[in-house]
Design an enzyme around this catalytic site. Structure first.
Site, mmCIF file in Angstrom:
data_model
loop_
_atom_site.group_PDB
_atom_site.id
_atom_site.type_symbol
_atom_site.label_atom_id
_atom_site.label_comp_id
_atom_site.label_asym_id
_atom_site.label_seq_id
_atom_site.Cartn_x
_atom_site.Cartn_y
_atom_site.Cartn_z
ATOM 1 N N LYS A 177 4.675 19.514 5.339
ATOM 2 C CA LYS A 177 5.523 18.336 5.446
ATOM 3 C C LYS A 177 6.861 18.654 4.799
ATOM 4 O O LYS A 177 6.947 19.456 3.871
ATOM 5 C CB LYS A 177 4.892 17.150 4.721
ATOM 6 C CG LYS A 177 5.365 15.802 5.220
ATOM 7 C CD LYS A 177 4.657 15.401 6.506
ATOM 8 C CE LYS A 177 4.982 13.984 6.910
ATOM 9 N NZ LYS A 177 4.161 13.520 8.038
ATOM 10 N N GLY A 224 4.077 -3.897 9.274
ATOM 11 C CA GLY A 224 5.017 -2.889 9.753
ATOM 12 C C GLY A 224 4.940 -2.779 11.262
ATOM 13 O O GLY A 224 3.975 -2.249 11.804
ATOM 14 N N VAL A 225 5.954 -3.302 11.947
ATOM 15 C CA VAL A 225 5.945 -3.283 13.416
ATOM 16 C C VAL A 225 7.151 -2.493 13.922
ATOM 17 O O VAL A 225 7.862 -2.913 14.822
ATOM 18 C CB VAL A 225 5.907 -4.706 14.004
ATOM 19 C CG1 VAL A 225 4.531 -5.316 13.816
ATOM 20 C CG2 VAL A 225 6.974 -5.605 13.373
ATOM 21 N N GLY A 226 7.340 -1.319 13.326
ATOM 22 C CA GLY A 226 8.421 -0.432 13.731
ATOM 23 C C GLY A 226 7.979 0.539 14.795
ATOM 24 O O GLY A 226 7.386 0.138 15.807
ATOM 25 N N LYS A 227 8.220 1.841 14.559
ATOM 26 C CA LYS A 227 8.002 2.844 15.590
ATOM 27 C C LYS A 227 6.575 2.828 16.126
ATOM 28 O O LYS A 227 6.346 2.936 17.329
ATOM 29 C CB LYS A 227 8.332 4.243 15.047
ATOM 30 C CG LYS A 227 9.811 4.503 14.908
ATOM 31 C CD LYS A 227 10.142 5.984 14.876
ATOM 32 C CE LYS A 227 9.641 6.692 13.651
ATOM 33 N NZ LYS A 227 10.112 8.095 13.567
ATOM 34 N N VAL A 228 5.590 2.734 15.247
ATOM 35 C CA VAL A 228 4.185 2.760 15.666
ATOM 36 C C VAL A 228 3.631 1.350 15.822
ATOM 37 O O VAL A 228 2.940 1.047 16.792
ATOM 38 C CB VAL A 228 3.331 3.559 14.661
ATOM 39 C CG1 VAL A 228 1.853 3.500 15.041
ATOM 40 C CG2 VAL A 228 3.796 5.009 14.594
ATOM 41 N N GLY A 229 3.933 0.492 14.849
ATOM 42 C CA GLY A 229 3.334 -0.834 14.816
ATOM 43 C C GLY A 229 3.558 -1.658 16.063
ATOM 44 O O GLY A 229 2.656 -2.367 16.520
ATOM 45 N N HIS A 230 4.745 -1.549 16.658
ATOM 46 C CA HIS A 230 4.993 -2.394 17.831
ATOM 47 C C HIS A 230 4.199 -1.918 19.036
ATOM 48 O O HIS A 230 3.773 -2.719 19.870
ATOM 49 C CB HIS A 230 6.492 -2.505 18.143
ATOM 50 C CG HIS A 230 7.068 -1.401 18.957
ATOM 51 N ND1 HIS A 230 7.486 -0.210 18.408
ATOM 52 C CD2 HIS A 230 7.303 -1.301 20.293
ATOM 53 C CE1 HIS A 230 7.967 0.566 19.360
ATOM 54 N NE2 HIS A 230 7.867 -0.072 20.522
#
Length: 364
Positions: A88, A188-194
């Site tokens: 990482k 969290g509804v950003g890149k993955v959450g949405h």
């Protein structure tokens, strides 16, 4: 040397959370780049993991995060059945303020200097367009745009894998993989959450969402005027009455001594990395009768996608492999029951066995 730095070095060389093969500190003063690249293991192959761009409070905090995330990638890649070890990178700073083409190119040169021991991709704060820039200096770059020979947005399959893990959790706990009429809380509804919300609504689940960004919440509510409601913050979400599943999909450490005692859900299954704030939280969840789907198992869809990019990307091949997260999650629950341990410990045992066998076969 400061006390904090001593703590980081102790983690690296002496603790069970360490054992990393290599840690590289990178600096390019002309562009403002300060980065850490951590390689935890190459037992299964070149280390693969994303690049996080984040305004850490201290450099020591950035190193500690890189170490934790790299270790997690070793386990994630092992459980996903990939021929990759774990690595990482973190870039220190606010991406909205300091990210530039010059900085990304400088970062790409540092990754390239490792000669393929570390393969990078997107993570929090970095996007497909950024990887296209990094790739101009480094051929060991994934998560690029289709126009530049890449697979594009890996969050699509990350969300699909979490959804499969959620279905497996439902199967194990309630005897039916369907999430119809279940209530799922997504933090969290950003890149993955949405994308996860799309899967849940398509199956008929009721969804409760929260996010620190009002625009992210508004986008979901506008798209789903029915079946989705928002709450002010995560503290409200985890206490929501009737919540069946809690899906942490933001930053790590969501499950801690404060949140676990008040969590109303019977299942935790989300996309965030390093959800357990410290060792022992997995037992606290089990003691409360809460089923935990190990984060690095269910959120492996994205790394499956970017790994495939190295061999000529095929979306349907990746989707089929990500669908296997359902069976992998069920196998972990079965191993946990057989060994009398929490699912997180069972997943660790399976991953460690694969890495040990790979290392032994190479005479390492």
């Amino acid at each position: 040397m400061t006390e904090v730095s001593d703590g980081v070095l102790h983690t690296l060389f002496h603790s069970d959370q360490g054992g990393h093969e290599q840690v590289v500190l990178c600096q390019d003063r002309a562009s403002g780049l300060k980065a850490v690249i951590a390689i935890h293991s190459t037992a299964l192959g070149p280390a693969l993991g994303g690049t996080r761009f984040y305004p850490y409070a201290t450099e020591a905090a950035a190193v500690a995060d890189a170490l934790n995330l790299a270790r997690g990638m070793s386990y994630k890649n092992a459980m996903a059945g990939l021929d990759h070890g774990g690595g990482k990178a973190v870039i220190i700073g606010d991406p909205d303020r300091i990210k530039s083409e010059e900085l990304l190119l400088a970062y790409g040169r540092f990754v390239a200097s490792l000669g393929g021991r570390y393969v990078t991709a997107c993570d929090v704060g970095t996007y497909v367009a950024d990887m296209d820039v990094v790739a101009r200096e480094c051929r060991w770059t994934t998560g690029r745009s289709p126009e530049n020979g890449g697979a594009g947005d890996s969050s699509v399959l990350t969300a699909f894998g979490v959804y499969q893990g959620m279905r497996a959790s439902a199967q194990h706990l309630w005897g039916d993989p369907s999430l119809r009429d279940r209530t799922v809380g997504v933090a969290g509804v950003g890149k993955v959450g949405h994308h996860l919300v799309e899967h849940l609504r398509a199956e008929g689940a009721q969804v409760v969402i929260t996010d620190v960004r009002e625009d992210a919440v508004r986008r979901i509510l506008e798209r789903h005027p029915e079946g989705v409601r928002a709450v002010a913050h995560t503290d409200v979400l985890i206490r929501t009455e009737g919540l069946d599943v809690y899906a942490p999909c933001a930053l790590g450490g969501a499950l801690d001594d404060d949140s676990v005692p008040v969590l109303s859900a019977k299942v935790v299954c989300g996309a965030a990395n390093n959800q357990l704030a410290h060792p022992g939280v997995e037992k606290d969840l089990a003691d409360r009768g809460i089923l935990y789907a190990p984060d690095y198992v269910v959120n492996a869809g994205g790394v499956i996608q970017v790994a495939d990019e190295l061999h000529g990307f095929d979306f349907e091949r990746c989707r089929a492999k990500a669908a296997q997260i359902f069976d992998t999650t069920l196998a972990i629950f079965a191993r946990a029951k057989m060994d009398g341990i929490p699912p997180a410990a069972a997943a660790d045992r399976i991953a460690e066995q694969r890495m040990h066998e790979a290392a032994a076969s190479r005479g390492r």
